[in-house]
Design an enzyme around this catalytic site. Structure first.
Site, PDB file in Angstrom:
ATOM      1  N   LYS A 106       0.835  -1.211   0.000  1.00 40.08           N
ATOM      2  CA  LYS A 106       0.000   0.000   0.000  1.00 40.08           C
ATOM      3  C   LYS A 106       0.866   1.255   0.000  1.00 40.08           C
ATOM      4  O   LYS A 106       0.705   2.140  -0.853  1.00 40.08           O
ATOM      5  CB  LYS A 106      -0.930   0.015   1.226  1.00 40.08           C
TER       6      LYS A 106
ATOM      7  N   ARG B  83     -10.345   0.019   8.634  1.00 38.94           N
ATOM      8  CA  ARG B  83      -9.769  -1.302   8.825  1.00 38.94           C
ATOM      9  C   ARG B  83     -10.719  -2.221   9.582  1.00 38.94           C
ATOM     10  O   ARG B  83     -10.390  -3.346   9.870  1.00 38.94           O
ATOM     11  CB  ARG B  83      -8.490  -1.139   9.651  1.00 38.94           C
TER      12      ARG B  83
ATOM     13  N   ARG C  98      11.473  -5.535   5.126  1.00 38.51           N
ATOM     14  CA  ARG C  98      11.246  -4.092   4.913  1.00 38.51           C
ATOM     15  C   ARG C  98      12.189  -3.246   5.772  1.00 38.51           C
ATOM     16  O   ARG C  98      12.448  -3.545   6.927  1.00 38.51           O
ATOM     17  CB  ARG C  98       9.804  -3.741   5.264  1.00 38.51           C
TER      18      ARG C  98
ATOM     19  N   ARG D  38      10.821  -1.512  11.306  1.00 35.87           N
ATOM     20  CA  ARG D  38       9.641  -1.197  12.119  1.00 35.87           C
ATOM     21  C   ARG D  38       9.504  -2.219  13.238  1.00 35.87           C
ATOM     22  O   ARG D  38       9.681  -3.410  13.007  1.00 35.87           O
ATOM     23  CB  ARG D  38       8.381  -1.241  11.247  1.00 35.87           C
TER      24      ARG D  38
ATOM     25  N   ARG E 257      -0.867  -9.492  12.679  1.00 36.06           N
ATOM     26  CA  ARG E 257      -1.504  -8.409  11.901  1.00 36.06           C
ATOM     27  C   ARG E 257      -2.309  -8.980  10.742  1.00 36.06           C
ATOM     28  O   ARG E 257      -3.398  -8.515  10.422  1.00 36.06           O
ATOM     29  CB  ARG E 257      -0.432  -7.445  11.374  1.00 36.06           C
TER      30      ARG E 257
HETATM   31  P1  AP5 Z   1       4.708  -1.468   1.920  1.00 38.23           P
HETATM   32  O1  AP5 Z   1       4.423  -0.634   0.737  1.00 38.23           O
HETATM   33  O2  AP5 Z   1       5.402  -0.813   3.078  1.00 38.23           O
HETATM   34  O3  AP5 Z   1       3.394  -2.251   2.404  1.00 38.23           O
HETATM   35  P2  AP5 Z   1       2.139  -1.737   3.172  1.00 38.23           P
HETATM   36  O4  AP5 Z   1       0.969  -2.446   2.562  1.00 38.23           O
HETATM   37  O5  AP5 Z   1       2.101  -0.271   3.233  1.00 38.23           O
HETATM   38  O6  AP5 Z   1       2.451  -2.395   4.571  1.00 38.23           O
HETATM   39  P3  AP5 Z   1       2.233  -1.921   6.029  1.00 38.23           P
HETATM   40  O7  AP5 Z   1       2.922  -2.944   6.885  1.00 38.23           O
HETATM   41  O8  AP5 Z   1       2.645  -0.512   6.241  1.00 38.23           O
HETATM   42  O9  AP5 Z   1       0.726  -2.071   6.185  1.00 38.23           O
HETATM   43  P4  AP5 Z   1      -0.045  -2.264   7.481  1.00 38.23           P
HETATM   44  O10 AP5 Z   1      -1.408  -2.106   6.990  1.00 38.23           O
HETATM   45  O11 AP5 Z   1       0.243  -3.508   8.209  1.00 38.23           O
HETATM   46  O12 AP5 Z   1       0.570  -1.179   8.426  1.00 38.23           O
HETATM   47  P5  AP5 Z   1       0.195   0.310   8.743  1.00 38.23           P
HETATM   48  O13 AP5 Z   1       1.415   1.092   8.711  1.00 38.23           O
HETATM   49  O14 AP5 Z   1      -0.946   0.770   7.950  1.00 38.23           O
HETATM   50  O15 AP5 Z   1       5.544  -2.698   1.421  1.00 38.23           O
HETATM   51  C1  AP5 Z   1       6.025  -3.674   2.310  1.00 38.23           C
HETATM   52  C2  AP5 Z   1       7.415  -4.183   1.831  1.00 38.23           C
HETATM   53  O16 AP5 Z   1       7.268  -4.841   0.596  1.00 38.23           O
HETATM   54  C3  AP5 Z   1       8.416  -3.058   1.591  1.00 38.23           C
HETATM   55  O17 AP5 Z   1       9.654  -3.465   1.982  1.00 38.23           O
HETATM   56  C4  AP5 Z   1       8.354  -2.822   0.082  1.00 38.23           C
HETATM   57  O18 AP5 Z   1       9.558  -2.337  -0.389  1.00 38.23           O
HETATM   58  C5  AP5 Z   1       8.030  -4.196  -0.420  1.00 38.23           C
HETATM   59  N1  AP5 Z   1       7.188  -4.157  -1.620  1.00 38.23           N
HETATM   60  C6  AP5 Z   1       6.112  -3.353  -1.846  1.00 38.23           C
HETATM   61  N2  AP5 Z   1       5.571  -3.619  -3.064  1.00 38.23           N
HETATM   62  C7  AP5 Z   1       6.308  -4.642  -3.585  1.00 38.23           C
HETATM   63  C8  AP5 Z   1       6.247  -5.369  -4.816  1.00 38.23           C
HETATM   64  N3  AP5 Z   1       5.279  -5.121  -5.733  1.00 38.23           N
HETATM   65  N4  AP5 Z   1       7.143  -6.323  -5.021  1.00 38.23           N
HETATM   66  C9  AP5 Z   1       8.098  -6.603  -4.099  1.00 38.23           C
HETATM   67  N5  AP5 Z   1       8.215  -5.929  -2.922  1.00 38.23           N
HETATM   68  C10 AP5 Z   1       7.337  -4.967  -2.676  1.00 38.23           C
HETATM   69  O19 AP5 Z   1      -0.327   0.143  10.231  1.00 38.23           O
HETATM   70  C11 AP5 Z   1       0.554  -0.198  11.273  1.00 38.23           C
HETATM   71  C12 AP5 Z   1      -0.219  -0.393  12.570  1.00 38.23           C
HETATM   72  O20 AP5 Z   1      -0.909   0.823  12.909  1.00 38.23           O
HETATM   73  C13 AP5 Z   1      -1.314  -1.444  12.540  1.00 38.23           C
HETATM   74  O21 AP5 Z   1      -0.809  -2.723  12.798  1.00 38.23           O
HETATM   75  C14 AP5 Z   1      -2.225  -0.950  13.657  1.00 38.23           C
HETATM   76  O22 AP5 Z   1      -1.733  -1.268  14.917  1.00 38.23           O
HETATM   77  C15 AP5 Z   1      -2.171   0.537  13.483  1.00 38.23           C
HETATM   78  N6  AP5 Z   1      -3.235   1.036  12.588  1.00 38.23           N
HETATM   79  C16 AP5 Z   1      -3.086   1.562  11.352  1.00 38.23           C
HETATM   80  N7  AP5 Z   1      -4.270   1.888  10.814  1.00 38.23           N
HETATM   81  C17 AP5 Z   1      -5.196   1.540  11.724  1.00 38.23           C
HETATM   82  C18 AP5 Z   1      -6.623   1.627  11.745  1.00 38.23           C
HETATM   83  N8  AP5 Z   1      -7.313   2.108  10.724  1.00 38.23           N
HETATM   84  N9  AP5 Z   1      -7.276   1.200  12.850  1.00 38.23           N
HETATM   85  C19 AP5 Z   1      -6.602   0.702  13.886  1.00 38.23           C
HETATM   86  N10 AP5 Z   1      -5.240   0.595  13.940  1.00 38.23           N
HETATM   87  C20 AP5 Z   1      -4.553   1.010  12.855  1.00 38.23           C
END
Ligand code: AP5
Length: 597
Positions: free
Chosen positions: A91, A167, A202, A231, A242
């Site tokens: 994402k 979410r 990552r 992270r 997660r």
């Molecule tokens: P990346 O682009 O970083 O993936 P992402 O989908 O953004 O992953 P996140 O881990 O950030 O998502 P998440 O939803 O778990 O965490 P968030 O920060 O929102 O890519 C991942 C890796 O893959 C990278 O190394 C990248 O280089 C690689 N990659 C990407 N695309 C690729 C491709 N096509 N091919 C190969 N490699 C690739 O949330 C974190 C925490 O915050 C949650 O766990 C929760 O505790 C809290 N939180 C966030 N939002 C909420 C909510 N709405 N409600 C409650 N708690 C929340």
């Protein structure tokens, strides 16, 4: 030939859905910025602690609250995109590319939360334990952050890209209540084994905010490599947790956006994924431009001189013959009715009627869904109650005795249903919402407004006298009829009641339509839908044609607008493409429309 009283032999049971969802938070003075690892030129910690005790919660489907948060959805507005997917589905990576190309404001709840944690704020401290253990942060914290961020001017002007929110189903509900809806809901679909690999590998650059991967996107230099951070929630164990939480919620969230969802295979290279995303967004942008041009002409023809526009209207939903209607379609119509009725009441109109006959709300047919009608009534009543008005919701009681009880079948038991419905956790029922019967005796000093549920004449009994007595007693206070049927019916002897008929009809006509929606069919048929007429106060009547698209989808295309409800001849002529004043034809494929309205 078209007619507009659809029927259907479909049957289903309508469940009463409580409108409850715990948290809808008004904007606080809270302000946060983007990524915890972003460089200073992108990133400023203007963070002030969120005062949780200042947050007002609502439990209603409300149009009016919170006003500050209303996101304008006019046809000329920029893109509004949601991106969803499991942890590490890419994402954030796609968001970087989308922002570069389309300039949308990227709102990532993960980034906002990490920024709070890094700044050591009250929110950050609360959120930290949830995040680090791979759990979801409580809704009230996250929703307030998102609402505040979306309400800012840049998001309104440039459009937004919401990443990681909603979410959970309740988060999706909160957005609905705030009338925040995306144009497109993207889901990045990636198999579990790839996700774990991506998460564990990552790395983030705290200086540039860039996302790397030790295998897939290694850093460009040793210097960058040396400063990369991992992270805290990117361990295999936490990723699994997660992922589990994501899976538990994914279906419920995506059901809210089923008709605007696009699933994309996210296991391909990031360039390939982006190519598909880019093409979708470009297409959407083009469509918006076309709508904007069309919208201008519709707005130019609107009734009256008011300046409000139909800025939250999203076009007629499709698949209306699929019964039961999805929750989304029902909500869509509730919302449409509420907006129109609110506008009319705010303009000082006091005798109003709502006519809506989507298959689930068609009072004339066996598919008349009392549950759906009650949901509509509840939404409408609560929208006024939210404004501090005391609303009385009235259903007609029995008008006779024994076998001639005079209670229309459709309304049997409806008072009980209203009594038992969920009116929210905040004590609205009994104070702001009261249930009563139709009649002068129900009019009390403290009432501000009356909603009358489907008042109708029954064979041998006429509701109009009760209704008239009630409206007389209500004086200047608004009385809103929902799906009333006030035409005269034959008496029990089968003879039309003639006494006072003129006055009854005149009285029935004294209610002004504030909302009208009717589907059009060929006369004598119930399928397929040919078109629709819609009127939403204070705008003109709009005539739509339903068009099947080569992709198998359908859409409604506006043909014309009318200052008054169009006659059958006018509808026929418009479908035939005749100029408005041409002499009407009495026969032909469209020509045998009669008595459709
Ligand atoms: P990346 O682009 O970083 O993936 P992402 O989908 O953004 O992953 P996140 O881990 O950030 O998502 P998440 O939803 O778990 O965490 P968030 O920060 O929102 O890519 C991942 C890796 O893959 C990278 O190394 C990248 O280089 C690689 N990659 C990407 N695309 C690729 C491709 N096509 N091919 C190969 N490699 C690739 O949330 C974190 C925490 O915050 C949650 O766990 C929760 O505790 C809290 N939180 C966030 N939002 C909420 C909510 N709405 N409600 C409650 N708690 C929340």
């Amino acid at each position: 030939m078209l007619h507009s009283t659809p029927s259907s032999s479909f049957h289903h049971t309508t469940t009463l859905h409580p409108c409850s969802s715990p948290s809808l938070l008004s904007a606080s003075s809270y302000s946060s910025s983007h990524h915890a690892w972003l460089p200073l030129r992108h990133f400023s910690f203007q963070t002030r602690p969120l005062r949780l005790n200042n947050l007002r919660t609502h439990n209603h489907f409300s149009l009016t609250t919170p006003k500050a948060l209303k996101v304008n959805c006019s046809t000329s507005e920029p893109l509004k995109i949601m991106i969803s997917g499991a942890p590490a589905s890419g994402k954030g990576t796609q968001c970087e590319l989308i922002v570069q190309k389309f300039g949308l404001v990227h709102i990532s709840t993960g980034d906002l939360l990490r920024a709070e944690v890094a700044a050591g704020t009250e929110i950050g401290n609360k959120a930290k334990e949830f995040m680090y253990s791979g759990r979801l942060v409580p809704d009230e914290i996250v929703t307030a952050m998102v609402a505040e961020r979306l309400s800012r001017e840049d998001a309104k002007q440039r459009g937004w890209l919401l990443d990681g929110y909603p979410r959970s189903f309740s988060q999706a509900e909160s957005l609905e209540k705030m009338q925040i809806r995306p144009d497109l809901y993207i889901v990045l679909d990636v198999p579990d084994e790839i996700l774990i690999d991506r998460c564990v590998g990552r790395r983030l650059d705290p200086v540039t905010g860039k996302i790397y991967h030790i295998k897939f996107f290694p850093p460009e230099s040793e210097e960058i490599k040396a400063r990369l951070v991992t992270r805290p929630d990117d361990t295999e164990e936490k990723v699994k947790s997660r992922l589990e939480i994501y899976k538990q919620n994914a279906e419920a969230v995506s059901s809210s956006y089923s008709n605007i969802t696009k699933k994309i295979d996210g296991s391909r290279s990031k360039e390939e994924v982006f190519k598909e995303v880019e093409s979708l967004l470009s297409q959407l942008q083009q469509n918006k431009e076309i709508q904007r041009t069309l919208g201008k002409s519709i707005l130019n023809t609107k009734k009256g001189s008011g300046s409000s526009s139909q800025d939250t209207w999203r076009g007629i939903p499709t698949r209306l013959n699929n019964i039961p209607h999805s929750r989304e379609i029902r909500k869509y119509f509730y919302n449409d009715v509420i907006q129109a009725t609110q506008r009319a009441v705010n303009d000082g109109r006091t005798r109003l009627k709502v006519d809506i006959n989507i298959p689930e709300l068609n009072p004339e047919m066996d598919v008349y869904r009392i549950g759906t009608l009650m949901e509509l009534v509840r939404g409408l009543a609560l929208s006024f109650a939210d404004d501090g008005k005391r609303v009385k919701v009235c259903v007609q009681g029995s008008m006779g005795e024994g076998a001639l009880a005079g209670m229309p079948l459709q309304l049997a038991g409806s008072r009980k249903i209203l009594e038992f419905m969920d009116w929210g956790d905040y004590g609205a029922k009994g104070t702001f919402i009261n249930i009563g019967s139709i009649g002068a005796a129900e009019v009390e000093e403290q009432d501000d407004l009356y909603i009358l549920v489907a008042p109708q004449n029954a064979v041998g009994n006429c509701i109009i006298d009760n209704l008239r007595a009630m409206t007389n007693a209500a004086e200047h206070r608004p009385v809103i009829l929902i799906n009333a049927r006030l035409k005269d019916l034959p008496g029990s002897s089968g003879i039309m009641q003639t006494m006072g008929r003129d006055q009854r009809l005149k009285y029935a006509a004294s209610f002004e339509s504030c909302y009208f929606f009717r589907l059009l069919y060929y006369a004598g048929t119930q399928y397929p839908i040919m078109g629709a007429i819609r009127m939403s106060y204070p705008y003109r009547y709009e005539l739509y044609k339903r068009v099947d698209e080569p992709s198998g989808k359908e859409k409604y295309v506006i043909l014309s607008t009318f200052p008054e409800r169009p006659t059958t001849d006018e509808i026929n002529d418009t479908f035939e493409g005749k100029p408005r004043n041409e002499t009407r034809k009495g026969s032909g494929i469209w020509g045998f429309l009669s008595g459709i309205l």
